[in-house]
Write an enzyme that holds these catalytic residues in place. Structure first.
Site, PDB file in Angstrom:
ATOM      1  CG  LEU A  73      51.277  48.358  15.172  1.00  0.00           C
ATOM      2  CD1 LEU A  73      51.166  47.938  13.704  1.00  0.00           C
ATOM      3  CD2 LEU A  73      52.417  47.611  15.840  1.00  0.00           C
ATOM      4  CG  ASP A  74      55.486  53.550  17.805  1.00  0.00           C
ATOM      5  OD1 ASP A  74      54.703  53.604  18.769  1.00  0.00           O
ATOM      6  OD2 ASP A  74      56.679  53.233  17.900  1.00  0.00           O
ATOM      7  NE  ARG A  75      51.642  60.272  11.030  1.00  0.00           N
ATOM      8  CZ  ARG A  75      51.716  61.577  10.765  1.00  0.00           C
ATOM      9  NH1 ARG A  75      52.209  62.402  11.680  1.00  0.00           N
ATOM     10  NH2 ARG A  75      51.293  62.054   9.613  1.00  0.00           N
TER      11      ARG A  75
ATOM     12  NE  ARG B  78      60.613  54.404  17.005  1.00  0.00           N
ATOM     13  CZ  ARG B  78      59.864  55.508  16.985  1.00  0.00           C
ATOM     14  NH1 ARG B  78      58.595  55.464  17.360  1.00  0.00           N
ATOM     15  NH2 ARG B  78      60.402  56.648  16.607  1.00  0.00           N
TER      16      ARG B  78
END
Length: 302
Positions: free
Chosen positions: A134-136, A235
């Site tokens: 997952l993205d930060r 996104r």
């Protein structure tokens, strides 16, 4: 880092394949030239064309400065499911999954590899087998394997699209349909190399499904399901249909609804257990800061 070349990645140069994971193609080239990268156990040049099924291993320790032994000591996270073969982690926003330039310590993978009886069986421990990432600033669920065999089985299930990854995403505006599929290849952006987009020289297949869960005056809460798993896929795809994720500083507008990060949460993870065959389904509630933003959207705030 270890990865198995997927069929849709076959035919790429080795340095291009590793560019996303390592942050840049130049960093990938440096590590390859330093002998820190092997393909099926052998060093290969950066121009090596990868084939499906090849196993690429990267040892980036050569560029990491000396650091404290317990690199993940300050990291906290929830574990909503665990057995002797695997666990599901509920990652908070702000936690980096893998070490990378600028984030050499305090990552989820390092925390999982700590000598911790709750997360390391046996005296020898195990190396964290994160199956996806997952993205930060994206919170939510990740599955982690405790053995190479389970890791390989889960990766194969992911490639067969037998793992359900469901997200809650609050977006600006309202999509014209209650459900839809965004089918648009993604790669590193032609102009802004830190971003990914549909405007790319190296497009890779990407599909995202969405359904409206709740609609407000200025925002819409979507349930989003990934069919593929490209970097920043949700996104990028939601921006591509002109409905960026609320609070997203990279692909939308920061500081909406009091948000300090994008409103994106991996809320449900479902798969067949690779050892027992049991159906595993884990859910994660929205974190408090996202609930507060949702209440503001319901109240008609911009």
């Amino acid at each position: 880092m270890q990865l198995t070349v997927e069929p849709d990645s076959a035919g790429q140069r080795l340095d291009a394949l590793l560019a996303d994971s390592l942050g840049s193609r130049s960093r990938a080239a440096r590590l390859i030239e330093a002998g820190a990268v092997t393909v099926d156990g052998r060093a290969r040049p950066k121009r090596h064309v990868v084939a499906a099924g090849e196993v690429v291993v990267v040892d980036d320790a050569i560029e990491q400065p000396e650091a404290p032994a317990d690199l993940g000591a300050a990291v906290t996270f929830a574990v909503p499911y665990e057995d002797e073969h695997l666990l599901v982690v509920d990652k908070p926003a702000g936690l980096v999954v893998h070490p990378a330039k600028g984030h050499l310590t305090g990552t989820l993978s390092q925390a999982l590899e700590r000598t911790n009886p709750a997360h390391r069986p046996g005296d020898d421990g195990w190396r964290a087998g994160l199956v996806h990432r997952l993205d930060r600033e994206t919170s939510g669920l990740l599955v982690v394997a405790k053995s190479d065999a389970v890791h390989a089985a889960l990766k194969e299930a992911l490639q067969r699209r037998d793992v359900t990854r469901e997200y809650a995403a609050l977006v600006e505006g309202r999509p014209p349909a209650r459900t839809g599929t965004i089918d648009a290849p993604i790669g590193r952006d032609r102009r802004v190399r830190t971003r990914h987009s549909t405007d790319t020289d190296n497009p890779r297949e990407a599909r995202t499904h969405f359904a409206i869960a709740e609609a407000f005056d200025y925002y819409t809460l979507l349930t989003v399901t990934l069919e593929t798993g490209r970097t920043h896929q949700i996104r990028v795809h939601l921006l591509a249909i002109d409905h960026p994720v609320a609070g997203d500083p990279e692909y939308g507008h920061a500081d909406r609804l009091g948000l300090t990060r994008q409103f994106l949460h991996a809320q449900r993870l479902a798969f067949t257990h690779p050892v027992t065959g049991a159906a595993i389904a884990v859910e994660s509630p929205l974190p408090p800061e996202l609930e507060q933003a949702l209440d503001r959207a319901r109240a008609g705030e911009r």
